[in-house]
Design a protein around this motif. Structure first.
Motif, PDB file in Angstrom:
ATOM      1  N   MET A   1       7.004  51.506  34.068  1.00  0.00           N
ATOM      2  CA  MET A   1       6.052  51.949  33.096  1.00  0.00           C
ATOM      3  C   MET A   1       5.686  53.331  33.408  1.00  0.00           C
ATOM      4  SD  MET A   1       2.259  50.138  31.940  1.00  0.00           S
ATOM      5  CE  MET A   1       1.366  51.040  30.751  1.00  0.00           C
ATOM      6  N   LEU A   2       5.514  53.774  34.538  1.00  0.00           N
ATOM      7  CA  LEU A   2       5.312  55.082  34.966  1.00  0.00           C
ATOM      8  C   LEU A   2       6.268  56.059  34.411  1.00  0.00           C
ATOM      9  CD1 LEU A   2       3.108  56.983  36.360  1.00  0.00           C
ATOM     10  CD2 LEU A   2       4.446  56.634  38.428  1.00  0.00           C
ATOM     11  N   GLN A   3       7.612  55.588  34.769  1.00  0.00           N
ATOM     12  CA  GLN A   3       8.950  56.511  34.331  1.00  0.00           C
ATOM     13  C   GLN A   3       9.014  56.514  32.881  1.00  0.00           C
ATOM     14  OE1 GLN A   3      11.939  54.632  36.256  1.00  0.00           O
ATOM     15  NE2 GLN A   3      11.972  55.781  38.252  1.00  0.00           N
ATOM     16  N   THR A   4       8.822  55.572  32.034  1.00  0.00           N
ATOM     17  CA  THR A   4       8.770  55.308  30.699  1.00  0.00           C
ATOM     18  C   THR A   4       7.627  56.118  29.842  1.00  0.00           C
ATOM     19  OG1 THR A   4      10.089  53.449  30.908  1.00  0.00           O
ATOM     20  CG2 THR A   4       9.196  54.130  28.838  1.00  0.00           C
ATOM     21  N   LEU A   5       6.260  55.623  30.277  1.00  0.00           N
ATOM     22  CA  LEU A   5       5.316  56.202  29.704  1.00  0.00           C
ATOM     23  C   LEU A   5       4.437  57.373  30.207  1.00  0.00           C
ATOM     24  CD1 LEU A   5       3.919  52.787  28.449  1.00  0.00           C
ATOM     25  CD2 LEU A   5       5.338  54.345  27.090  1.00  0.00           C
TER      26      LEU A   5
ATOM     27  N   ARG B   1      -2.262  54.970  37.638  1.00  0.00           N
ATOM     28  CA  ARG B   1      -1.206  55.903  37.921  1.00  0.00           C
ATOM     29  C   ARG B   1      -0.850  56.812  36.672  1.00  0.00           C
ATOM     30  NH1 ARG B   1       3.739  53.359  40.926  1.00  0.00           N
ATOM     31  NH2 ARG B   1       4.234  55.543  41.450  1.00  0.00           N
ATOM     32  N   GLY B   2      -0.638  58.057  37.141  1.00  0.00           N
ATOM     33  CA  GLY B   2      -0.147  58.969  36.092  1.00  0.00           C
ATOM     34  C   GLY B   2      -1.196  59.592  35.021  1.00  0.00           C
ATOM     35  N   PHE B   3      -1.023  59.957  33.904  1.00  0.00           N
ATOM     36  CA  PHE B   3      -1.729  60.734  32.917  1.00  0.00           C
ATOM     37  C   PHE B   3      -1.387  60.140  31.608  1.00  0.00           C
ATOM     38  CE2 PHE B   3      -1.500  64.094  30.192  1.00  0.00           C
ATOM     39  CZ  PHE B   3      -3.118  64.651  30.057  1.00  0.00           C
ATOM     40  N   VAL B   4      -2.596  59.848  30.787  1.00  0.00           N
ATOM     41  CA  VAL B   4      -2.260  59.457  29.360  1.00  0.00           C
ATOM     42  C   VAL B   4      -2.783  60.762  28.502  1.00  0.00           C
ATOM     43  CG1 VAL B   4      -3.081  57.970  27.594  1.00  0.00           C
ATOM     44  CG2 VAL B   4      -3.095  57.269  29.856  1.00  0.00           C
ATOM     45  N   PRO B   5      -1.780  61.229  27.699  1.00  0.00           N
ATOM     46  CA  PRO B   5      -2.203  62.430  26.787  1.00  0.00           C
ATOM     47  C   PRO B   5      -2.950  61.841  25.477  1.00  0.00           C
ATOM     48  CG  PRO B   5       0.061  61.816  26.472  1.00  0.00           C
ATOM     49  CD  PRO B   5      -0.300  60.925  27.751  1.00  0.00           C
ATOM     50  N   LYS B   6      -3.771  62.701  25.022  1.00  0.00           N
ATOM     51  CA  LYS B   6      -4.569  62.505  23.801  1.00  0.00           C
ATOM     52  C   LYS B   6      -3.461  62.043  22.822  1.00  0.00           C
ATOM     53  CE  LYS B   6      -7.545  64.603  20.413  1.00  0.00           C
ATOM     54  NZ  LYS B   6      -8.055  65.825  19.954  1.00  0.00           N
ATOM     55  N   GLY B   7      -3.832  60.977  22.077  1.00  0.00           N
ATOM     56  CA  GLY B   7      -2.796  60.413  20.976  1.00  0.00           C
ATOM     57  C   GLY B   7      -1.993  59.398  21.426  1.00  0.00           C
ATOM     58  N   ALA B   8      -1.760  59.242  22.521  1.00  0.00           N
ATOM     59  CA  ALA B   8      -0.684  58.229  23.114  1.00  0.00           C
ATOM     60  C   ALA B   8      -1.297  57.007  23.015  1.00  0.00           C
ATOM     61  CB  ALA B   8      -0.539  58.498  24.631  1.00  0.00           C
ATOM     62  N   THR B   9      -0.354  56.034  22.778  1.00  0.00           N
ATOM     63  CA  THR B   9      -0.637  54.449  22.630  1.00  0.00           C
ATOM     64  C   THR B   9      -0.724  54.023  24.339  1.00  0.00           C
ATOM     65  OG1 THR B   9       0.370  54.057  20.816  1.00  0.00           O
ATOM     66  CG2 THR B   9      -0.219  52.063  22.209  1.00  0.00           C
ATOM     67  N   VAL B  10      -2.109  53.535  24.529  1.00  0.00           N
ATOM     68  CA  VAL B  10      -2.320  53.255  25.843  1.00  0.00           C
ATOM     69  C   VAL B  10      -2.418  51.674  26.175  1.00  0.00           C
ATOM     70  CG1 VAL B  10      -4.759  53.279  25.668  1.00  0.00           C
ATOM     71  CG2 VAL B  10      -3.818  53.862  27.964  1.00  0.00           C
TER      72      VAL B  10
ATOM     73  N   PRO C   1       2.043  40.297  32.983  1.00  0.00           N
ATOM     74  CA  PRO C   1       2.708  40.305  31.595  1.00  0.00           C
ATOM     75  C   PRO C   1       3.910  41.175  31.642  1.00  0.00           C
ATOM     76  CG  PRO C   1       0.596  41.353  31.627  1.00  0.00           C
ATOM     77  CD  PRO C   1       0.823  40.825  33.027  1.00  0.00           C
ATOM     78  N   GLN C   2       4.875  40.684  30.811  1.00  0.00           N
ATOM     79  CA  GLN C   2       6.157  41.354  30.551  1.00  0.00           C
ATOM     80  C   GLN C   2       5.842  42.768  29.885  1.00  0.00           C
ATOM     81  OE1 GLN C   2       9.083  38.939  28.837  1.00  0.00           O
ATOM     82  NE2 GLN C   2      10.285  40.618  27.804  1.00  0.00           N
ATOM     83  N   ASN C   3       4.986  42.657  29.083  1.00  0.00           N
ATOM     84  CA  ASN C   3       4.522  43.746  28.256  1.00  0.00           C
ATOM     85  C   ASN C   3       3.299  44.344  28.938  1.00  0.00           C
ATOM     86  OD1 ASN C   3       3.400  45.762  26.670  1.00  0.00           O
ATOM     87  ND2 ASN C   3       4.062  44.931  24.726  1.00  0.00           N
ATOM     88  N   PRO C   4       3.354  45.444  29.947  1.00  0.00           N
ATOM     89  CA  PRO C   4       2.273  46.014  30.525  1.00  0.00           C
ATOM     90  C   PRO C   4       1.217  46.373  29.623  1.00  0.00           C
ATOM     91  CG  PRO C   4       4.192  47.343  30.921  1.00  0.00           C
ATOM     92  CD  PRO C   4       4.591  46.509  30.122  1.00  0.00           C
ATOM     93  N   LEU C   5       1.733  46.682  28.525  1.00  0.00           N
ATOM     94  CA  LEU C   5       0.352  47.373  27.719  1.00  0.00           C
ATOM     95  C   LEU C   5      -0.470  46.074  27.133  1.00  0.00           C
ATOM     96  CD1 LEU C   5       2.531  49.830  25.920  1.00  0.00           C
ATOM     97  CD2 LEU C   5       0.945  50.150  27.509  1.00  0.00           C
ATOM     98  N   ALA C   6      -0.115  44.875  27.321  1.00  0.00           N
ATOM     99  CA  ALA C   6      -0.842  43.894  26.523  1.00  0.00           C
ATOM    100  C   ALA C   6      -1.869  43.472  27.170  1.00  0.00           C
ATOM    101  CB  ALA C   6       0.321  42.618  26.328  1.00  0.00           C
ATOM    102  N   VAL C   7      -2.806  44.360  27.463  1.00  0.00           N
ATOM    103  CA  VAL C   7      -4.297  44.009  28.173  1.00  0.00           C
ATOM    104  C   VAL C   7      -5.347  44.603  27.246  1.00  0.00           C
ATOM    105  CG1 VAL C   7      -3.244  43.835  30.398  1.00  0.00           C
ATOM    106  CG2 VAL C   7      -3.890  46.243  29.687  1.00  0.00           C
ATOM    107  N   GLY C   8      -5.154  44.885  26.072  1.00  0.00           N
ATOM    108  CA  GLY C   8      -6.277  45.544  25.420  1.00  0.00           C
ATOM    109  C   GLY C   8      -7.358  44.918  25.077  1.00  0.00           C
TER     110      GLY C   8
END
Length: 184
Positions: free
Chosen positions: A1-5, A27-36, A105-112
């Protein structure tokens, strides 16, 4: 996830008192406007029954047009999602990701569904964006979508809700949304 997003997120105890679980950029940094993150769950059209699933369920998300997404990963909600997901399988292809119902989860974004509401001390740093998955979305990629329609005969496209960064978000920060605003 860190390498991709460029960032990683994870569920941990919230910094808000009595809020239970929250979602943090670890870890890392989420830029404004990114899907988190994504809001997973069973998608109910406005006319479909959700009474039993909604009892004492804080994970029911209401879209602008009345569509509901039940993001509860326990109890009857979990059973309904698994049942609908198994029903929709097309040959070797799963039409949704059921792994969000587990600890890994296989999709690490699926925690919203675990993103907590903002407060006076902690303003929102993410907001909700609704979208309908196009019919031309590749069938082999649907296995990564953490949503499933309650009714098989729904004529509408699959509804998904993502959380979008309102500002740059750094590692260590908890994600907060405003439960009462949605970007159009």
């Amino acid at each position: 996830m860190l390498q991709t997003l460029g960032f990683c997120i994870d569920r941990k105890p919230s910094t808000l008192p009595f809020a239970g679980t929250g979602v943090f950029v670890t870890r890392g940094f989420v830029p404004k406007g990114a899907t988190v993150a994504m809001y997973p769950g069973t998608v109910y059209q406005a006319y479909e029954p959700i009474l039993l699933q909604s009892i004492r369920n804080p994970f029911v998300f209401r879209c602008i047009d009345g569509v509901l997404i039940d993001g509860n990963d326990k109890g009857i909600s979990k059973m309904v999602f698994r049942s609908c997901s198994g029903r929709d399988r097309m040959g070797p292809f799963m039409m949704s990701d059921t792994s969000w119902l587990t600890e890994s989860p296989q999709n690490p974004l699926a925690v919203g569904q675990y993103v907590n509401n903002c407060s006076n001390d902690r303003p929102a740093n993410v907001c909700y964006q609704e979208y309908d998955v196009p019919d031309k979305f590749p069938i082999e990629l649907r296995q990564y979508l953490p949503n499933v329609n309650y009714s098989l005969d729904t004529q509408r496209p699959m509804r998904c809700v993502v959380l979008v960064a309102l500002r740059d978000i750094r590692a260590g920060e908890e994600l907060f949304s405003n439960y009462y605003t949605i970007v159009h």
